[in-house]
Design a protein around this motif. Structure first.
Motif, PDB file in Angstrom:
ATOM      1  N   SER A  71       0.826  -1.208   0.000  1.00  0.00           N
ATOM      2  CA  SER A  71       0.000   0.000   0.000  1.00  0.00           C
ATOM      3  C   SER A  71       0.858   1.255   0.000  1.00  0.00           C
ATOM      4  N   PHE A  72       1.917   1.242   0.784  1.00  0.00           N
ATOM      5  CA  PHE A  72       2.807   2.408   0.842  1.00  0.00           C
ATOM      6  C   PHE A  72       3.520   2.610  -0.490  1.00  0.00           C
ATOM      7  N   ILE A  73       3.955   1.521  -1.128  1.00  0.00           N
ATOM      8  CA  ILE A  73       4.632   1.647  -2.426  1.00  0.00           C
ATOM      9  C   ILE A  73       3.668   2.188  -3.481  1.00  0.00           C
ATOM     10  N   CYS A  74       2.430   1.692  -3.465  1.00  0.00           N
ATOM     11  CA  CYS A  74       1.445   2.167  -4.443  1.00  0.00           C
ATOM     12  C   CYS A  74       1.181   3.664  -4.286  1.00  0.00           C
ATOM     13  N   ILE A  75       1.045   4.116  -3.057  1.00  0.00           N
ATOM     14  CA  ILE A  75       0.736   5.529  -2.845  1.00  0.00           C
ATOM     15  C   ILE A  75       1.935   6.414  -3.132  1.00  0.00           C
ATOM     16  N   GLU A  76       3.158   5.857  -3.010  1.00  0.00           N
ATOM     17  CA  GLU A  76       4.350   6.653  -3.280  1.00  0.00           C
ATOM     18  C   GLU A  76       4.594   6.833  -4.768  1.00  0.00           C
ATOM     19  N   THR A  77       3.996   5.992  -5.591  1.00  0.00           N
ATOM     20  CA  THR A  77       4.191   6.134  -7.041  1.00  0.00           C
ATOM     21  C   THR A  77       3.328   7.236  -7.644  1.00  0.00           C
ATOM     22  N   ILE A  78       2.410   7.793  -6.884  1.00  0.00           N
ATOM     23  CA  ILE A  78       1.547   8.869  -7.392  1.00  0.00           C
ATOM     24  C   ILE A  78       2.302  10.193  -7.307  1.00  0.00           C
ATOM     25  N   MET A  79       2.461  10.840  -8.426  1.00  0.00           N
ATOM     26  CA  MET A  79       3.240  12.070  -8.480  1.00  0.00           C
ATOM     27  C   MET A  79       2.374  13.326  -8.455  1.00  0.00           C
ATOM     28  N   GLU A  80       1.136  13.238  -8.905  1.00  0.00           N
ATOM     29  CA  GLU A  80       0.264  14.404  -8.960  1.00  0.00           C
ATOM     30  C   GLU A  80      -1.038  14.097  -8.241  1.00  0.00           C
ATOM     31  N   CYS A  81      -1.542  15.083  -7.521  1.00  0.00           N
ATOM     32  CA  CYS A  81      -2.799  14.912  -6.802  1.00  0.00           C
ATOM     33  C   CYS A  81      -3.429  16.278  -6.551  1.00  0.00           C
ATOM     34  N   ALA A  82      -4.727  16.320  -6.619  1.00  0.00           N
ATOM     35  CA  ALA A  82      -5.464  17.544  -6.299  1.00  0.00           C
ATOM     36  C   ALA A  82      -6.929  17.163  -6.072  1.00  0.00           C
ATOM     37  N   PRO A  83      -7.382  17.166  -4.835  1.00  0.00           N
ATOM     38  CA  PRO A  83      -6.670  17.493  -3.595  1.00  0.00           C
ATOM     39  C   PRO A  83      -5.786  16.331  -3.119  1.00  0.00           C
ATOM     40  N   CYS A  84      -4.880  16.644  -2.226  1.00  0.00           N
ATOM     41  CA  CYS A  84      -3.887  15.658  -1.779  1.00  0.00           C
ATOM     42  C   CYS A  84      -4.083  15.206  -0.334  1.00  0.00           C
ATOM     43  N   GLU A  85      -5.139  15.678   0.314  1.00  0.00           N
ATOM     44  CA  GLU A  85      -5.300  15.337   1.727  1.00  0.00           C
ATOM     45  C   GLU A  85      -5.492  13.832   1.927  1.00  0.00           C
ATOM     46  N   GLY A  86      -6.339  13.225   1.091  1.00  0.00           N
ATOM     47  CA  GLY A  86      -6.570  11.791   1.221  1.00  0.00           C
ATOM     48  C   GLY A  86      -5.318  10.978   0.960  1.00  0.00           C
ATOM     49  N   LEU A  87      -4.538  11.421  -0.029  1.00  0.00           N
ATOM     50  CA  LEU A  87      -3.289  10.722  -0.339  1.00  0.00           C
ATOM     51  C   LEU A  87      -2.302  10.827   0.807  1.00  0.00           C
ATOM     52  N   TYR A  88      -2.156  12.019   1.376  1.00  0.00           N
ATOM     53  CA  TYR A  88      -1.213  12.201   2.473  1.00  0.00           C
ATOM     54  C   TYR A  88      -1.643  11.392   3.704  1.00  0.00           C
ATOM     55  N   PHE A  89      -2.926  11.361   3.968  1.00  0.00           N
ATOM     56  CA  PHE A  89      -3.415  10.603   5.120  1.00  0.00           C
ATOM     57  C   PHE A  89      -3.182   9.104   4.926  1.00  0.00           C
ATOM     58  N   PHE A  90      -3.442   8.601   3.747  1.00  0.00           N
ATOM     59  CA  PHE A  90      -3.201   7.187   3.465  1.00  0.00           C
ATOM     60  C   PHE A  90      -1.711   6.874   3.543  1.00  0.00           C
ATOM     61  N   GLU A  91      -0.890   7.779   3.065  1.00  0.00           N
ATOM     62  CA  GLU A  91       0.558   7.574   3.140  1.00  0.00           C
ATOM     63  C   GLU A  91       1.032   7.491   4.590  1.00  0.00           C
ATOM     64  N   PHE A  92       0.523   8.373   5.428  1.00  0.00           N
ATOM     65  CA  PHE A  92       0.913   8.372   6.844  1.00  0.00           C
ATOM     66  C   PHE A  92       0.455   7.087   7.535  1.00  0.00           C
ATOM     67  N   VAL A  93      -0.778   6.657   7.262  1.00  0.00           N
ATOM     68  CA  VAL A  93      -1.313   5.456   7.908  1.00  0.00           C
ATOM     69  C   VAL A  93      -0.537   4.220   7.471  1.00  0.00           C
ATOM     70  N   SER A  94      -0.312   4.069   6.178  1.00  0.00           N
ATOM     71  CA  SER A  94       0.398   2.885   5.689  1.00  0.00           C
ATOM     72  C   SER A  94       1.834   2.832   6.186  1.00  0.00           C
ATOM     73  N   CYS A  95       2.513   3.980   6.217  1.00  0.00           N
ATOM     74  CA  CYS A  95       3.899   4.015   6.712  1.00  0.00           C
ATOM     75  C   CYS A  95       3.950   3.698   8.202  1.00  0.00           C
ATOM     76  N   SER A  96       3.049   4.281   8.986  1.00  0.00           N
ATOM     77  CA  SER A  96       3.034   4.031  10.431  1.00  0.00           C
ATOM     78  C   SER A  96       2.711   2.572  10.731  1.00  0.00           C
ATOM     79  N   ALA A  97       1.724   2.022  10.026  1.00  0.00           N
ATOM     80  CA  ALA A  97       1.376   0.621  10.239  1.00  0.00           C
ATOM     81  C   ALA A  97       2.523  -0.299   9.866  1.00  0.00           C
ATOM     82  N   LEU A  98       3.221   0.017   8.787  1.00  0.00           N
ATOM     83  CA  LEU A  98       4.359  -0.799   8.365  1.00  0.00           C
ATOM     84  C   LEU A  98       5.464  -0.803   9.412  1.00  0.00           C
TER      85      LEU A  98
END
Length: 214
Positions: A71-98
């Motif tokens: 999940s963290f690798i998938c979310i890190e491959t996204i280069m563009e986002c608008a809005p980015c709040e959901g992406l940043y939140f998912f990135e934080f959750v997946s990294c912390s859980a890992l």
């Protein structure tokens, strides 16, 4: 002269005996192997626990780490986002859980948790899995609502829901084992209490023991 010769013979005998004992001690098959064995035992303090890894808790932990990593690798491959709040939140959750789940897996698989008995690792694992279940589910829902239908975002959402499901199964099994352990502990305490009461009644019905105690 004879006394001096006898003294020299005794000294020579003592020297030969001491040298013989030193040689025999050096050539003994037991003496050189005792020290390396102790060193090996000290170095083998960090050993893998295959029973834990083959059991349900270990397999669930491995699955959680793998799904969180994907999940963290998938979310890190996204280069563009608008809005980015959901992406940043998912990135934080997946990294912390890992990170947290990986640490817990290492602690249990290498028996490191036995070296820190001040921490209740079962409760720690239960709290971690509960929080990861909740936040992974929320992050996946938010990312699914705000995604742009890109392949990486869809894959992250799918693996996020899979990770939350695996964490939920772990929570269910952990709570079930906790209830079983509490029930066994309560029954053990009850049996000990009943045994103590039975022994006290036997003492009350035997006056000779009371006289001896008095």
């Amino acid at each position: 002269m004879r006394g001096a010769a006898a003294a020299e013979d005794l000294e020579g005998f003592d020297g030969e005996a001491s040298s013989t004992s030193m040689i025999s001690g050096a050539s003994s098959p037991y003496q050189p192997t005792t020290e390396p064995v102790r060193q090996r035992q000290g170095l083998c303090g960090l050993r893998c626990d295959p029973d834990y890894l083959r059991g349900a808790p270990g397999r669930l932990k491995i699955a959680q780490v793998v799904l969180a990593l994907i999940s963290f690798i998938c979310i890190e491959t996204i280069m563009e986002c608008a809005p980015c709040e959901g992406l940043y939140f998912f990135e934080f959750v997946s990294c912390s859980a890992l990170v947290v789940t990986g640490v817990v897996l290492l602690m249990f698989s290498l028996n490191l948790h036995t070296r820190i008995p001040q921490i209740n690792w079962n409760i720690t694992d239960l709290v971690n899995t509960g929080l990861c279940t909740f936040f992974f589910f929320i992050a996946s829902v938010v990312l699914a609502a705000l995604n742009h239908k890109k392949g990486a975002e869809i894959a992250a959402v799918i693996f996020g829901f899979l990770a939350s499901a695996v964490y939920a199964v772990n929570v269910f099994l952990a709570v079930k084992n906790w209830r079983i352990n509490n029930r066994q502990q309560n029954s053990r305490q009850t049996s000990d209490y009943m045994r103590a009461r039975t022994e006290s009644r036997e003492v009350d019905h035997r006056p000779e023991i009371q006289c001896l105690d008095g």
